[in-house]
Structures are given as structure tokens and as C-alpha cells.
Write an enzyme that holds these catalytic residues in place. Sequence first.
Site, PDB file in Angstrom:
ATOM      1  N   LYS A  71     -28.630 -27.134 -39.286  1.00  0.00           N
ATOM      2  CA  LYS A  71     -29.206 -25.315 -40.447  1.00  0.00           C
ATOM      3  C   LYS A  71     -30.236 -25.291 -40.626  1.00  0.00           C
ATOM      4  O   LYS A  71     -31.048 -27.078 -40.452  1.00  0.00           O
ATOM      5  CB  LYS A  71     -28.247 -25.654 -41.552  1.00  0.00           C
ATOM      6  N   SER A 148     -24.505 -19.842 -47.600  1.00  0.00           N
ATOM      7  CA  SER A 148     -25.729 -19.409 -46.150  1.00  0.00           C
ATOM      8  C   SER A 148     -25.810 -20.113 -45.086  1.00  0.00           C
ATOM      9  O   SER A 148     -26.466 -20.115 -44.675  1.00  0.00           O
ATOM     10  CB  SER A 148     -27.126 -20.067 -47.934  1.00  0.00           C
ATOM     11  N   SER A 172     -21.567 -22.935 -49.334  1.00  0.00           N
ATOM     12  CA  SER A 172     -21.974 -22.392 -48.511  1.00  0.00           C
ATOM     13  C   SER A 172     -21.721 -22.476 -46.768  1.00  0.00           C
ATOM     14  O   SER A 172     -22.436 -22.116 -45.882  1.00  0.00           O
ATOM     15  CB  SER A 172     -24.137 -22.493 -47.948  1.00  0.00           C
TER      16      SER A 172
HETATM   17  N1  GLN Z   1     -23.524 -18.633 -52.049  1.00  0.00           N
HETATM   18  C1  GLN Z   1     -24.009 -19.391 -53.008  1.00  0.00           C
HETATM   19  C2  GLN Z   1     -25.177 -19.189 -53.134  1.00  0.00           C
HETATM   20  O1  GLN Z   1     -25.628 -17.508 -53.644  1.00  0.00           O
HETATM   21  C3  GLN Z   1     -23.489 -21.125 -52.648  1.00  0.00           C
HETATM   22  C4  GLN Z   1     -24.803 -20.871 -51.486  1.00  0.00           C
HETATM   23  C5  GLN Z   1     -25.046 -22.861 -51.473  1.00  0.00           C
HETATM   24  O2  GLN Z   1     -23.911 -23.068 -51.770  1.00  0.00           O
HETATM   25  N2  GLN Z   1     -26.405 -22.800 -50.835  1.00  0.00           N
HETATM   26  O3  GLN Z   1     -26.110 -19.755 -53.849  1.00  0.00           O
END
Ligand code: GLN
Length: 483
Positions: A71, A148, A172
Site C-alpha cells: 500500500k 482503504s 481497511s
Molecule cells: N473505513 C474506515 C474509515 O473510513 C477504516 C479506514 C482504515 O482502516 N484505514 O476510516
Amino acid sequence: MDISLNIKELHELLVKKEITPLELTKAVIEACKKDTNNAFEYIAEKEAIEFASNLKEPTDDLLWGIPFVCKDNFSSKDIPTTGSSNILKGYVPIFDATVIEKLKKKGAVLIGKTTLDELAMGGSGMTGHLGRTYNPYDLTHERKVGGSSCGSAAICAAGYVPFSIGSDTGDSVRKPASLAGLVGFKPSWGRISRYGLFPFATSLDHVAYFSRNVFDSAVILETLAGRDDKDSTSSNKEIDKYTAYCDTPINGSKIAVIKEIYDSISDKDIIKKFDDVCNALKGKGIIVEFVHMDEKLLRALFPVYFVISCSEATSNNSNLDGIKFGPRYEGDSYSDVMMKARTNGFGELIKRRFVVGSYSLLRENQDELFVRAQKIRHLVADKVNMILNDYDGIFVPAAPSVAPKFDDSSDQISNEYLIADNHLVIGNFAGLPSMTLPIGFKDNLPFGANIMCKAYDEKEVFKLGSAIESVTGLKDIYAGGKR
Ligand code: GLN
């Protein structure tokens, strides 16, 4: 050459010298270049080929010569790192994140840096500066792979690399794992060094990763786990030989299913499959029982997560001022330069979150928002830790549906959204090891379930995870090639 093999299978070919790391790397790069899922920020062709050319004599390390992607919110030496945000356009770090350094030391080959929701905030795979990343299970490109860690999920699920690195602050890695038919694992908070990972919400951030089976997940943790003096929050706790716990006897183990999470899912096919898996586990001598959690507490998960994560993100990202990294704008003063860089550099979602974060941290709002959210976070952590005093693991469906379409919108005050779509954050609140793994398919799209165990008890996750994998038979699957 079949690049879709798992780590162990590729390792066997590499040690027998049936393929070389260079041949494998070239084949993977060719596949990645043709990929249509918009999953890459940067394909490190030159760098990967040079690295693989130097891998001459196989070692017995399972990761030697194995390709992976990472990532783009991990610092990578001499390789552009953007966090999928325009504010970091053109930034080339001068050091490797500890996880990249450790993998390189073992001889694993970094193929490229993958897309994310901007700065790891978000879960749609739509908010990065390159636009949408697609789910490889849907060739029409209408469906989310989730985020993400969208790019890392897409490339592993497409079958190009056997594992990929992501980060998990709310879900994420573990949510996209469900939408992409992958094993997505986040160990305990502090288990893996975060040195070189761009901080989003420090008290919730974890290094996490995708693989296509549970054993490979254990292999990766054996390499990544451990204290790192460069990250003072990394743990000194002893690390295990995690692979030894895959496929060990589990009869007599006790698993809890949180009834209120189970009840918040309306998709009958997902529930039916989940029930089948529980029954099969019972058949193996595992005790599976419903337990309860206050629905009010569960409905508070997302708001509490939002207040804490936005507050920490606002503070953490204040270093992105347009001076130290990324494009520089002309201006009359420091605040003028900063204002222009941040106005142009951040997308809508980020700006909205910084507004929420700043508001929650305002002196007059802190008690009502930030401090209150912390208290509720602790209530949640205490409750799950209590459950885990009586049970070896907590098992629930990971998400309410298969991969949704990009234009899908859900009712944001329903239990389906507040609970079913957001409960994975419990693992971040309490810092617990948590693994999503595939349990079924609906309309040719995968869906998963999640197993979570006591803090630092990763071995239990691998034990129970491999039992679940053996009853579902969903191992080494990838889009376009269910094996
Ligand atoms: N979907 C979650 C958010 O909107 C989690 C994001 C993450 O784990 N980086 O922040």
C-alpha cells in the site's frame, strides 16, 4: 508460468530452481502492467528486476524470491510514495518502512506500490487521487473492492502476488478481504512495527496484510512481528512460530458469536452460509455459542470511531503543510503557503474529516466528544475482553453483503450500516488480533467472516482460522481462477 500459486508452492519451485526469482518477477510485472483494476500508484519494474537479479542462491526462507505489493502509505526508499494524495505528489522517501526492510531482507520482491483511499481514510476505494480501484471479481468494473487498502486487495485477489501489505485503522484490510475473497489479517496493536507507515489514527493504526490462505498469513507474521526500536509503540512480547499452529487439533475450543451483530445482517444467504460453517465447526468438536452485547454500544461503534480517528488524523496530518513534502506553492507567509498546499492537496473526504477532528478537539467540545468517545471505546474493549475470558475466539460475518456497486448508498442509521458494516472496528478499539477469511460466494462474488482472539494470542487466530478454512474449503482462491 503460474504466478497465482501460493507462497509455499512458489517456494518449492524456486528452491528446486524450476523458476528463478527474476523469471517470476518479470512474469508478475507483465501481469500487473496489464491489470485493469486501477490498483497501482507505481509499478517498480526497474527496482524489482534489479533486486530479483541479485537473488542467486535459494535460502530455506519461504519468502525468498516471493513477489509482493505494498500500500502506498508505507515509506519506500527511492520509490515515490503518495498516500494516494496530491499533497504528497512527487515525494520520494529516503528510507524503507520497517516492514519493507524486513521483507527485503528475507528476499521478498517489492513489485509496486498500490492505491488507497486518500491517506488511508475511507472504505470505498474511490477517494484516492487516481480515482476508483475496481474489484477483480467484477469484470464490468461496477463494484467496489473496498478500502482503504483497495489496490493491495485487488492485486492479491487478481492472483498476481500471493500476499500484499496494507494498513488497518478501522477495517481497511479485513473489510476488503471479505469483498475480495482473501485472508486479511491484522495482528495485535504493537505486534508489527509501524515505523514508516504514514500515521492516520495512531491509537488505532495497525500494519495488516492480505494472503490467499491462512498458512501464508502465518508465514508473513513470522517475518513482520517483533520489537523495533524505531517504533516505541512496538511490543517486546515474545513472538511465536505461528505456522506451527495451522492445522492443529481444535476440539474443545470455544467460539462466541455475538448475536446482535449476527442479527444485524439481513442477507439470508450470508447468514445461511455462516450457520453452515458454525455447524461444521461444531462437528469438529468446537463449542459455538451465542453471546450478547448491548445494541446501544454496538450502534455507537461508528460514531466513536469517527470522533477518535478524525481527531487523531487531524493532529497527525498537520505535518503535511506543503513545506516539508510534496508540491510547494508560492505565498506571502507560512500560513498562506500552507493554506494553498492543503486546499489544493487534500480531497473532499479528508477536508471533511479534518473539520470533524478539529471540532472534536476544540477545548469547549473535548469533553462532550473526544473524551466521551474514549470512554465508550473502553466500554467496548472491556466487554469483548470479558467475552474472550470465556471463549477462545469471537466469530461473526465480516460484512453485510458481497461487494457493493459504486453507486450503492445505505441508510446510515440502520443497524445494517451502523453494526453490520462497522463492527470490525472492535478489533482496533481493543487492539485484538483479527482475521477475515472467505466463507462463501453469492452471484459469483465472495464474502467472508471474521475471527478475533485475545490480545497477543495470534496463534489462536491461526489455529481457529485454519479450522474454518478447512471446513469452507475456500483456500487459494482468486478472481478468474477458483482452484
Ligand atoms: N473505513 C474506515 C474509515 O473510513 C477504516 C479506514 C482504515 O482502516 N484505514 O476510516
